[in-house]
Design a protein around this motif. Structure first.
Motif, mmCIF file in Angstrom:
data_model
loop_
_atom_site.group_PDB
_atom_site.id
_atom_site.type_symbol
_atom_site.label_atom_id
_atom_site.label_comp_id
_atom_site.label_asym_id
_atom_site.label_seq_id
_atom_site.Cartn_x
_atom_site.Cartn_y
_atom_site.Cartn_z
ATOM 1 N N ALA B 133 89.923 12.292 64.063
ATOM 2 C CA ALA B 133 91.364 12.298 64.335
ATOM 3 C C ALA B 133 91.783 13.752 64.515
ATOM 4 N N ILE B 134 92.559 13.970 65.543
ATOM 5 C CA ILE B 134 92.978 15.346 65.857
ATOM 6 C C ILE B 134 94.499 15.411 65.889
ATOM 7 N N LEU B 135 95.036 16.376 65.146
ATOM 8 C CA LEU B 135 96.471 16.605 65.180
ATOM 9 C C LEU B 135 96.744 17.555 66.340
ATOM 10 N N GLU B 136 97.400 17.013 67.366
ATOM 11 C CA GLU B 136 97.621 17.796 68.583
ATOM 12 C C GLU B 136 98.758 18.799 68.386
ATOM 13 N N THR B 137 98.867 19.730 69.329
ATOM 14 C CA THR B 137 99.886 20.787 69.181
ATOM 15 C C THR B 137 101.308 20.237 69.286
ATOM 16 N N ASP B 138 101.481 19.080 69.906
ATOM 17 C CA ASP B 138 102.826 18.513 70.019
ATOM 18 C C ASP B 138 103.164 17.592 68.844
ATOM 19 N N GLY B 139 102.277 17.564 67.818
ATOM 20 C CA GLY B 139 102.546 16.785 66.608
ATOM 21 C C GLY B 139 102.009 15.359 66.652
ATOM 22 N N THR B 140 101.440 14.938 67.779
ATOM 23 C CA THR B 140 100.889 13.582 67.844
ATOM 24 C C THR B 140 99.448 13.596 67.324
ATOM 25 N N VAL B 141 98.963 12.402 66.955
ATOM 26 C CA VAL B 141 97.590 12.296 66.448
ATOM 27 C C VAL B 141 96.743 11.531 67.463
ATOM 28 N N SER B 142 95.614 12.120 67.843
ATOM 29 C CA SER B 142 94.658 11.400 68.682
ATOM 30 C C SER B 142 93.562 10.884 67.759
ATOM 31 N N ALA B 143 93.312 9.576 67.805
ATOM 32 C CA ALA B 143 92.321 8.989 66.890
ATOM 33 C C ALA B 143 91.182 8.351 67.681
ATOM 34 N N PHE B 144 89.957 8.552 67.188
ATOM 35 C CA PHE B 144 88.770 7.991 67.841
ATOM 36 C C PHE B 144 87.984 7.196 66.807
ATOM 37 N N PRO B 145 88.084 5.846 66.854
ATOM 38 C CA PRO B 145 87.379 5.024 65.867
ATOM 39 C C PRO B 145 85.863 5.075 66.080
ATOM 40 N N TYR B 146 85.126 4.587 65.073
ATOM 41 C CA TYR B 146 83.667 4.442 65.215
ATOM 42 C C TYR B 146 83.400 3.453 66.347
ATOM 43 N N PRO B 147 82.270 3.615 67.044
ATOM 44 C CA PRO B 147 81.995 2.728 68.188
ATOM 45 C C PRO B 147 82.057 1.247 67.811
ATOM 46 N N GLU B 148 81.589 0.913 66.593
ATOM 47 C CA GLU B 148 81.579 -0.508 66.215
ATOM 48 C C GLU B 148 82.985 -1.052 65.957
ATOM 49 N N GLU B 149 83.971 -0.159 65.847
ATOM 50 C CA GLU B 149 85.363 -0.593 65.632
ATOM 51 C C GLU B 149 86.125 -0.712 66.945
ATOM 52 N N LEU B 150 85.506 -0.272 68.012
ATOM 53 C CA LEU B 150 86.218 -0.291 69.297
ATOM 54 C C LEU B 150 86.194 -1.688 69.901
ATOM 55 N N PRO B 151 87.232 -2.087 70.627
ATOM 56 C CA PRO B 151 87.213 -3.409 71.274
ATOM 57 C C PRO B 151 86.146 -3.464 72.368
ATOM 58 N N LEU B 152 85.631 -4.655 72.583
ATOM 59 C CA LEU B 152 84.601 -4.830 73.622
ATOM 60 C C LEU B 152 85.213 -4.641 74.999
ATOM 61 N N THR B 153 84.441 -4.059 75.867
ATOM 62 C CA THR B 153 84.924 -3.903 77.246
ATOM 63 C C THR B 153 84.208 -4.933 78.120
ATOM 64 N N PRO B 154 84.813 -5.308 79.273
ATOM 65 C CA PRO B 154 84.141 -6.265 80.171
ATOM 66 C C PRO B 154 82.735 -5.803 80.537
ATOM 67 N N ARG B 155 82.540 -4.486 80.659
ATOM 68 C CA ARG B 155 81.215 -3.980 81.032
ATOM 69 C C ARG B 155 80.197 -4.274 79.936
ATOM 70 N N GLN B 156 80.634 -4.057 78.663
ATOM 71 C CA GLN B 156 79.714 -4.325 77.559
ATOM 72 C C GLN B 156 79.343 -5.813 77.509
ATOM 73 N N MET B 157 80.296 -6.656 77.940
ATOM 74 C CA MET B 157 80.036 -8.106 77.908
ATOM 75 C C MET B 157 79.391 -8.605 79.191
ATOM 76 N N GLY B 158 79.224 -7.686 80.148
ATOM 77 C CA GLY B 158 78.581 -8.071 81.401
ATOM 78 C C GLY B 158 79.451 -8.953 82.276
ATOM 79 N N ILE B 159 80.782 -8.814 82.151
ATOM 80 C CA ILE B 159 81.699 -9.631 82.964
ATOM 81 C C ILE B 159 82.159 -8.812 84.154
ATOM 82 N N ASP B 160 82.122 -9.436 85.324
ATOM 83 C CA ASP B 160 82.568 -8.737 86.522
ATOM 84 C C ASP B 160 84.057 -8.989 86.713
#
Lengths: 126, 227
Positions: B133-160
């Motif tokens: 998690a990074i506190l940006e200069t404008d006061g907002t927080v950018s957060a990057f979860p662990y890969p296993e916490e990220l939602p599945l993408t169509p590519r990961q599921m092999g859906i066209d």
């Protein structure tokens, strides 16, 4: 880069305009103060007609620059200077030399303060 | 007038420094210098409006001075990276590999409650799910979860999935926007056909019609067409 250049030129122009304004107000203040000094000298030598005439001249000069002064001075300052010059003329017409000298001093002090408040000094800034 | 300019410059610098010292948590989404300009300009412009005895120039000169400051400083920030760090600060990493960096939190005067609040706004309820998690200069927080916490993408599921086009409004409140028709590579005769297919004779009867150029359209008739 064009924008920055424009901003730098504008800021320099603002400062230049401010310096010109100081010069103009100084010059106007000096001219009116000189006439007020004449009025004071006339009052001291009991020439109250001369003092009244000088007071009228000072008022006329002050009012002739009202177009400029209304642009750059607070209206309360303009009215205050007008009132002081009016008091000087009133005292001279009333035929009271002592009061005329006092009114001349008050007018001179107000005009000097009007001009000096625009000068760049630590006291004016803070 | 010179006094007005100098006072404005002093106030500007004083508030920029104060905002910078106060830290990122005080900022919304504006950089410190932008916030200062926003705060000062509104107040400076209001004085001559409220007091008719104050010449307009007393409002205009400070506003123009601030404008110059803002342009010069933003220009200088682009050119000199060190100045940017000095005025805007640097992003601070407050979570690294799942571990909260307490020193950075203290330095930025950021509390755990605020961090949790910012993460909740990003639909993250568990701080433990955040890898970085990074506190940006404008006061907002950018957060990057662990890969296993990220939602599945169509590519990961092999859906066209076919890529949708970019929808642009063609008729807004009965007015045909020719520029957008041109963007789609269409003309008024195509529009007439599309409207006729929906039983509409006049574009003025349409509230909204948008198209994306790959066949997707949105259409809504006006509820009360003008007589």
């Amino acid at each position: 880069m064009k924008k920055e250049l424009f901003a730098a030129i504008l800021l320099a122009a603002l400062f230049f305009g401010a310096l010109v304004n100081i010069r103009v107000l100084d010059s106007l203040g000096e001219s009116i103060t000189a006439i007020v000094d004449d009025a004071e000298r006339a009052a001291r030598s009991h020439d109250l007609d001369g003092a009244a005439q000088a007071a009228e001249d000072a008022t006329r000069l002050w009012e002739s620059r009202s177009g400029y002064t209304h642009l750059v001075l607070r209206h309360s300052v303009i009215e205050d200077v007008s009132d002081k010059l009016g008091d000087l003329a009133k005292a001279a017409y009333a035929g009271n030399p002592g009061e005329t000298v006092g009114a001349a001093k008050a007018a001179r002090s107000r005009i000097e303060s009007m001009a000096s408040i625009e000068r760049v000094r630590a006291g004016s800034i803070f | 007038m010179a006094i007005v300019i100098i006072r404005t410059l002093i106030l500007y610098l004083a508030i920029v420094v104060s905002m910078r010292v106060m830290g990122k948590r005080q900022l919304g989404e504006l950089a410190p210098a932008e916030l200062v300009v926003a705060v000062l300009m509104s107040d400076l412009a209001a004085h001559p409006l409220q007091d008719l005895g104050t010449p307009l120039i007393y409002g205009l000169v400070p506003v123009l001075t601030l404008l110059c400051c803002e342009i010069l400083i933003s220009g200088a920030i682009l050119k000199f990276a060190r100045l940017r760090t000095l005025i805007c600060g640097q992003p601070g990493m407050i979570i690294k590999n799942g571990r909260i960096i307490q020193r950075e939190m203290r330095k930025s005067r950021y509390t755990l409650d605020e961090l949790a609040e910012r993460l909740r706004k990003k639909d993250i309820t568990d701080i433990g799910a955040v890898r970085y998690a990074i506190l940006e200069t404008d006061g907002t927080v950018s957060a990057f979860p662990y890969p296993e916490e990220l939602p599945l993408t169509p590519r990961q599921m092999g859906i066209d999935v076919s890529a949708p086009g970019f929808p642009v409004p063609v008729i807004c409140d009965g007015r045909v926007i020719d520029k957008n028709l041109k963007t789609l590579g269409r003309d008024r005769s195509w529009l007439g056909k599309r409207l006729a297919a929906r039983g509409v004779k006049d574009a003025r009867d349409v509230f909204l019609f948008s198209a994306d150029g790959v066949g997707n359209e949105f259409f809504q008739r006006k509820e009360f067409p003008p007589k």
